[in-house]
Enzyme design. Structure first.
Site, PDB file in Angstrom:
ATOM      1  CE  LYS A 155     -82.437 -38.641  77.775  1.00 13.85           C
ATOM      2  NZ  LYS A 155     -83.857 -38.889  78.260  1.00 13.85           N
ATOM      3  CE  LYS A 210     -76.579 -35.434  84.908  1.00 13.55           C
ATOM      4  NZ  LYS A 210     -77.466 -36.006  83.799  1.00 13.55           N
ATOM      5  CE  LYS A 224     -78.744 -24.676  73.136  1.00 12.79           C
ATOM      6  NZ  LYS A 224     -79.663 -25.667  73.269  1.00 12.79           N
TER       7      LYS A 224
END
Ligand code: ADP
Ligand code: TRP
Length: 335
Positions: A206, A203, A124
């Protein structure tokens, strides 16, 4: 002291705090099942959330209440199990500090979840200053959580196995240095599958935005299921499906264990369309979620009562933690 074995587990209140079907199947279902046979400690790992939410910690308090409501709505009984917030029992921090003195840095650097989080930050473009000492110490704080209650068993999803492994290593090292204080905690991991799949086939998590939450309304559940992945090569109703690779079929297997087989056979034979499967799955999921949804709404409508439950849980947790800390201080010569 009672002979009943102790069991401990927790979840982080990251994001809004609302828990999803993966959290339920991977961990909570086992907590509920085991609370009758163990002395059970269920906590909200709010300090752990700071490893990722340190720049904006204000939401953690509310998110913690959501997690506590989800625990209780899922069947954790406050009368049986101690439900509390990590930050309300300061002994977690004291034991974390003391254990940090006997934990080699290399052990923490090798934990796969730390490597993953560090790589993700690099990808990132986030600088090194985002990789905090606390992030490296995440599994050590988790170890302190577990050892503070001298827990024998820790029910978690498979992705937590590496954290349990390092907890055992640290317990062994402490016991070797100072005498047998801690039992080596055993992970209790469901066998059904490695993880509950999310709506996109990865998977359920959140952080992937692919989750069905315990708090989702019936309409949102139906909408999410409608937009979820099925077998990519099944375009028409008569094309054969591959249930092993279809999220809708996988979730049906979990939530309709007695009836799923017929729907799978029809899918494989090209005798049913995905729309029918999705409609039926939404109904099955909504029937499962309805009582949980109702109970969590009731709980969240009375935050004072929820707070009372958490304070009562913290008193019970502290009583157990104090016994451990007396022993720990004693073997280190600080008593
Ligand atoms: P998330 O990935 O949504 O952030 P957490 O990492 O907070 O979830 O996990 C909380 C607990 O739920 C852990 O015990 C974890 O192993 C379990 N868990 C999370 N997602 C899944 C899943 N998709 N399937 C099975 N267990 C899961
Ligand atoms: N790391 C766990 C998770 O992400 C949360 C956690 C913190 C935990 N401390 C714990 C789980 C102690 C079990 C025991 O789900």
């Amino acid at each position: 002291m009672s002979d009943t074995k102790r069991l401990l587990s927790g979840m982080q209140p990251t994001g809004t705090g609302a828990l999803h079907l993966g959290n339920f199947e991977g961990a909570l279902r086992n907590w509920v099942r085991l609370q009758d046979t163990y002395e059970m400690y269920c906590f909200v790992a709010d300090w752990h959330s700071l490893t990722t939410m340190y720049a904006d910690p204000k939401g953690i308090k509310d998110a913690s209440l959501q997690v506590a409501a989800d625990y209780i709505a899922s069947g954790i009984a406050p009368a049986k199990s101690a439900i509390f917030r990590q930050s309300d029992v300061k002994e977690h921090a004291e034991l974390h500090l003391l254990l940090s003195m006997v934990t080699p840095v290399g052990w923490l650097e090798r934990v796969p979840t730390f490597k993953d989080k560090r790589d993700l930050m690099e990808e990132k473009g986030a600088g090194d200053e985002n990789v905090s000492y606390g992030l490296l110490g995440y599994p050590l704080l988790q170890t302190a959580d577990i050892l503070l209650y001298r827990a024998h068993a820790v029910p978690v999803g498979k992705d937590q196995a590496a954290h349990l492994e390092i907890s055992r290593e640290i317990a062994r090292r402490f016991n070797h240095l100072y005498g047998a204080v801690f039992p080596e905690p055993q992970a209790v991991i469901p066998e059904f599958t490695s993880a509950v799949p999310g709506l996109d086939g990865r998977k359920m998590s959140k952080s992937y935005g692919n989750a069905i939450f315990l708090s989702d309304s019936p309409e949102i559940v139906a909408e999410k299921v409608k937009n979820s992945f099925t077998t990519p090569t099944k375009i028409r109703k008569t094309d054969p499906g591959v249930p092993e690779h279809c999220v809708v079929c996988q979730l049906r297997k979990i939530y309709d264990p007695d009836g799923y087989k017929v729907s799978w056979d029809e899918d494989i034979a090209g005798e049913r369309g995905c729309m029918q499967s999705k409609k039926e799955l939404a109904e099955i999921l909504n029937a499962f979620l309805e009582p949980i949804r109702k109970r969590r709404e009731e709980l969240l409508s009375d935050p004072a009562e929820l707070e009372r439950i958490l304070q009562d849980g913290a008193v019970r947790a502290r009583a157990c933690a104090e016994i451990t800390m007396k022993q720990v201080r004693d073997v280190l010569g600080f008593a």
